[in-house]
Scaffold this motif. Structure first.
Motif, mmCIF file in Angstrom:
data_model
loop_
_atom_site.group_PDB
_atom_site.id
_atom_site.type_symbol
_atom_site.label_atom_id
_atom_site.label_comp_id
_atom_site.label_asym_id
_atom_site.label_seq_id
_atom_site.Cartn_x
_atom_site.Cartn_y
_atom_site.Cartn_z
ATOM 1 N N PHE A 23 4.619 22.389 9.027
ATOM 2 C CA PHE A 23 3.182 21.573 8.738
ATOM 3 C C PHE A 23 4.068 19.880 8.585
ATOM 4 N N THR A 24 4.662 20.244 6.971
ATOM 5 C CA THR A 24 5.632 19.003 6.540
ATOM 6 C C THR A 24 6.726 17.698 7.589
ATOM 7 N N LEU A 25 6.956 18.856 8.475
ATOM 8 C CA LEU A 25 8.113 17.749 9.746
ATOM 9 C C LEU A 25 7.105 17.178 10.147
ATOM 10 N N THR A 26 5.526 17.877 10.774
ATOM 11 C CA THR A 26 4.783 17.114 11.621
ATOM 12 C C THR A 26 4.596 15.909 11.047
ATOM 13 N N ALA A 27 4.286 15.965 9.377
ATOM 14 C CA ALA A 27 3.467 14.575 8.137
ATOM 15 C C ALA A 27 4.345 13.920 8.464
ATOM 16 N N VAL A 28 5.645 14.430 8.279
ATOM 17 C CA VAL A 28 7.029 12.789 8.114
ATOM 18 C C VAL A 28 6.881 12.341 9.006
ATOM 19 N N ILE A 29 7.223 13.032 10.447
ATOM 20 C CA ILE A 29 7.172 12.824 11.826
ATOM 21 C C ILE A 29 6.491 11.288 12.133
ATOM 22 N N THR A 30 4.905 12.059 11.797
ATOM 23 C CA THR A 30 3.944 10.673 12.439
ATOM 24 C C THR A 30 4.079 9.723 11.103
ATOM 25 N N SER A 31 4.331 10.046 10.142
ATOM 26 C CA SER A 31 4.543 8.962 9.118
ATOM 27 C C SER A 31 5.335 8.262 9.473
ATOM 28 N N PHE A 32 6.690 8.157 9.857
ATOM 29 C CA PHE A 32 7.661 7.163 10.231
ATOM 30 C C PHE A 32 6.646 6.417 11.732
ATOM 31 N N LEU A 33 6.808 7.398 12.481
ATOM 32 C CA LEU A 33 6.319 6.539 13.416
ATOM 33 C C LEU A 33 5.748 5.866 12.930
ATOM 34 N N ILE A 34 4.769 6.174 12.278
ATOM 35 C CA ILE A 34 3.583 4.569 12.441
ATOM 36 C C ILE A 34 4.783 3.545 11.377
ATOM 37 N N ILE A 38 7.404 3.248 12.698
ATOM 38 C CA ILE A 38 8.445 2.101 13.612
ATOM 39 C C ILE A 38 7.431 1.488 13.833
ATOM 40 N N TYR A 39 5.831 1.526 14.441
ATOM 41 C CA TYR A 39 4.833 1.203 15.263
ATOM 42 C C TYR A 39 4.628 -0.721 14.009
ATOM 43 N N ASN A 40 4.904 -0.152 13.071
ATOM 44 C CA ASN A 40 4.610 -1.413 12.173
ATOM 45 C C ASN A 40 5.415 -2.738 12.296
ATOM 46 N N MET A 41 6.921 -2.196 12.191
ATOM 47 C CA MET A 41 7.434 -2.421 12.789
ATOM 48 C C MET A 41 7.674 -3.187 13.810
ATOM 49 N N ASN A 42 8.308 -2.673 14.855
ATOM 50 C CA ASN A 42 7.532 -3.298 15.536
ATOM 51 C C ASN A 42 6.794 -4.375 15.966
ATOM 52 N N MET A 43 5.657 -4.007 15.572
ATOM 53 C CA MET A 43 4.786 -4.925 15.586
ATOM 54 C C MET A 43 4.426 -6.297 14.183
ATOM 55 N N THR A 44 6.057 -5.954 14.061
ATOM 56 C CA THR A 44 6.101 -7.488 12.924
ATOM 57 C C THR A 44 7.638 -8.441 13.506
ATOM 58 N N PRO A 45 7.475 -10.092 13.936
ATOM 59 C CA PRO A 45 8.263 -10.650 14.547
ATOM 60 C C PRO A 45 9.237 -10.680 13.718
ATOM 61 N N ASP A 46 10.213 -11.089 13.895
ATOM 62 C CA ASP A 46 11.259 -11.716 13.204
ATOM 63 C C ASP A 46 10.752 -10.931 11.459
ATOM 64 N N GLN A 47 11.917 -9.802 11.343
ATOM 65 C CA GLN A 47 11.627 -9.668 10.305
ATOM 66 C C GLN A 47 12.907 -9.118 9.574
ATOM 67 N N TYR A 88 10.551 3.120 5.454
ATOM 68 C CA TYR A 88 10.495 4.575 5.683
ATOM 69 C C TYR A 88 11.155 5.113 4.482
ATOM 70 N N PHE A 89 10.819 4.775 2.950
ATOM 71 C CA PHE A 89 11.422 4.982 1.446
ATOM 72 C C PHE A 89 9.845 6.310 2.108
ATOM 73 N N PHE A 90 8.507 5.988 2.061
ATOM 74 C CA PHE A 90 7.885 6.675 2.449
ATOM 75 C C PHE A 90 7.961 8.024 2.737
ATOM 76 N N GLY A 120 0.641 -0.743 -0.228
ATOM 77 C CA GLY A 120 0.249 -0.381 0.120
ATOM 78 C C GLY A 120 0.490 1.413 -0.473
ATOM 79 N N PHE A 121 2.299 1.240 0.826
ATOM 80 C CA PHE A 121 2.969 2.572 1.138
ATOM 81 C C PHE A 121 3.529 2.893 -0.014
ATOM 82 N N VAL A 122 3.672 1.543 -1.063
ATOM 83 C CA VAL A 122 4.877 1.457 -2.515
ATOM 84 C C VAL A 122 3.562 2.175 -3.459
#
Length: 615
Positions: free
Chosen positions: A499-510, A512-521, A531-533, A11-13
């Motif tokens: 506002f661009t920075l806040t949009a980018v930072i919150t996207s980055f947090l999402i 990170i959250y998804n990666m942390n929820m994924t075991p054994d990546q 992180y590319f998006f 979806g991101f890509v």
């Protein structure tokens, strides 16, 4: 869960690719502008020369400029070939129009309810650089552009309906006459213009009126380059709407009837309308290569209209000088003029109904109760996320099911090793028995992409955002600036938007959250792609309206909250495991699609086995 994250990454890509394609289509990058530079210089020099000549003429006398003394014995057209330039000003609640007797037309049109950054009124026409004209036979084998005739101001008065009527007239050698009547009504940006011709057989060559309309669109917004990228020629030909970007030199011809044509800047437009339609039209436009010029685009339009038989003819024309306001244009009484507002066009026209029937009505409803546009955008975002929350839940539920099946999927991988064909068959069988859709986490995310592009179009073209401030953003219709850079970065610009920075930072947090929820990546591609998006957003969003980056920030914060709540309080992982076990215990019937897929996989496996034996 890993498969869920793959779907999220897909979806991101896809969103990133679509965003790139959208911005590539609707904007011109600096390299393209540079490539056009040499071809544009000659045309730009001519445009600047015309502007300088007009400014010099105006500077001689802002009210009356003496051009040439006229012989008192002159008759016919000769009386109008030279004279004095005089002006007449008309004001309504919306417009201030300055007419000139030279050409008998407006030389300046100001919008009284809209201002530029320097607090001056927005001017659709200024410096007399915009004009319409048509050739008039003033002597045997000799024609004169009507714009060079010094018309007589026949009348300027108010009619019984409160409309101001201005009439300019010029008379020919044998009783021919040209009357140009303007009807300026209060409460509208639409001006009626009746062109009355008497004696057309001796005044218009072959009864074929050739009308030329020049528009030199001047900068209205802070970012001239971005305004050029948003400028378009829009018209209705043979009943069909069409548009052309004006960010590079080009021309277009139309052999079918043209009802109206508009030179559209980002938030304002100049439009000519023929109620009887023009027979054909041609447009040429030139765009400056340098962003230092206030000129956005110079357009030369040529229209043809075959006059009816006889000596008299009237062209019922109209001019629109005003904002790209969807409600105004939709109710103005001219077909498809609301299409001037880009709520989704071209390959992204499918998002226009989303804006028309969901985004705009909800925005207007919220605006009734809250004065702050920033707060309205935040509440609109919450509304959108609430109605799409079932999709988010479905995505995470699918991911939770995939996570529950992860041990069995890993066992299949170990069992079949490099035999991907056999592994795929057994994995499909496992999904079918458990009642799991492997695309369940991807499809809901993809369904949210049209909403994003709808809001991109909406915030980028919503004229009411001009001048509206929120938090540190002085104007929600353009980017906010927390710091100005001493240099220019390609695609990024010469500033940093908070506002661009806040949009980018919150996207980055999402991410990170998804990666942390994924075991054994372990897959490097899956590990770093999320992180590319956000990095892509940093470059694309920095020049976009702060209304859009504010929306994206709020949307990301809501996403983070929903993820946490759904994962921790809504999804019961033990219950999912039990449900999967129950599904596997039920008798299964294969759909025709599943049978065909298994047949294809069996065939491919047999072919691979035969190839191995042949070796």
């Amino acid at each position: 869960m890993q498969s869920m994250d793959r779907n999220t990454i897909i979806g991101f890509v896809l969103l990133g690719v679509l965003l790139f394609v959208y911005l590539f289509i609707s904007s011109k990058n600096s390299r393209e502008l540079e490539a056009q530079r040499l071809r544009q210089e000659d045309s730009l020099a001519k445009i600047e020369l015309v502007k300088q000549q007009a400014a010099q003429a105006r500077a001689k006398d802002s009210i009356v400029a003496t051009v040439q003394a006229l012989d008192s014995n002159a008759t016919g057209w000769t009386r109008y070939l030279a004279g004095t330039t005089s002006f007449h000003t008309v004001e309504t609640d919306l417009l201030k129009i300055r007419f000139s007797n030279k050409g008998g037309q407006p030389v300046q049109v100001e919008l009284k309810k809209f201002s530029r950054a320097d607090s001056s009124f927005v001017s659709i026409i200024e410096d007399g650089s915009d004009q319409f004209s048509f050739p008039v036979l003033t002597a045997p084998n000799q024609s004169t552009p009507s714009a060079d005739l010094y018309f007589h101001l026949k009348s300027a008065q108010q009619d019984a309906n409160g409309n101001q009527v201005v009439v300019y007239e010029a008379n020919g050698n044998a009783g021919e006459s040209i009357q140009q009547e303007y009807i300026i009504k209060p409460g509208t940006y639409l001006i009626d213009f009746n062109l009355r011709l008497n004696g057309t057989t001796s005044m218009i060559a072959q009864q074929n009126l050739q009308l030329q309309w020049n528009v030199a669109a001047q900068q209205q917004e802070i970012d001239a380059k971005y305004e050029r990228e948003q400028s378009q020629l829009i018209l209705v030909e043979n009943g069909e709407y069409d548009y052309f970007n004006l960010f590079s030199n080009d021309q277009e011809s139309f052999e079918n009837t043209v009802h109206w044509a508009s030179i559209k800047q980002r938030f304002f437009n100049a439009t000519i309308i023929n109620k009887d339609k023009f027979d054909k039209a041609k447009f040429e436009w030139t765009t400056p290569a340098e962003d230092s010029s206030r000129l956005i685009v110079a357009t030369k339009a040529s229209f043809e209209k075959k006059l009816p038989a006889g000596t008299q003819a009237t062209l019922p024309l109209q001019f629109y000088f005003g904002p790209n306001d969807y409600k105004i244009l939709r109710n103005i009484g001219v077909e498809k003029m609301d299409k001037i507002v880009n709520l989704g066009q071209g390959p992204y026209a499918f998002v226009r109904p989303i804006n028309q029937y969901i985004v705009m009505p909800v925005f207007d409803f919220i605006k009734k109760y809250f004065a702050s546009f920033g707060l309205v955008i935040a509440l609109l975002t919450i509304f959108i996320r609430l109605i799409t929350s079932p999709l988010v839940y479905s995505s995470y539920l699918s991911g939770a099911k995939m996570k529950a099946l992860r041990p069995e999927i890993d066992a299949l991988k170990a069992k079949f090793g490099d035999d991907q064909q056999a592994f795929g068959m057994e994995q499909m069988k496992l999904f079918r028995e458990a009642g799991v859709n492997p695309l369940g986490g991807c499809i809901p995310a993809l369904l949210q992409i049209p909403i994003f592009f709808a809001l991109y179009s909406f915030f980028n073209s919503f004229v009411d955002l001009r001048g509206e401030s929120f938090l540190w953003a002085a104007d929600l219709s353009t980017y906010d600036i927390i710091t100005k850079l001493p240099f220019h970065i390609p695609w990024f610009g010469d500033h940093i938007s908070l506002f661009t920075l806040t949009a980018v930072i919150t996207s980055f947090l999402i991410s990170i959250y998804n990666m942390n929820m994924t075991p054994d990546q372990n897959n490097p591609m899956l590990k770093y792609m999320p992180y590319f998006f956000p990095i892509l957003l940093l470059f694309f969003f920095n020049r976009l309206p702060s209304a859009l980056t504010w929306y994206y920030t709020v949307s990301n914060l809501i996403t983070l909250a929903l993820q946490w709540v759904i994962q921790n309080y809504i999804i019961d992982h033990d219950k999912i495991v039990a449900q999967l076990a129950a599904n596997r215990a039920k008798p299964k019937t294969k759909s025709k699609w599943q049978e065909k897929m298994e047949q294809m996989q069996e065939t491919q496996k047999r072919v691979q086995d035969m190839q191995k034996k042949g070796k």
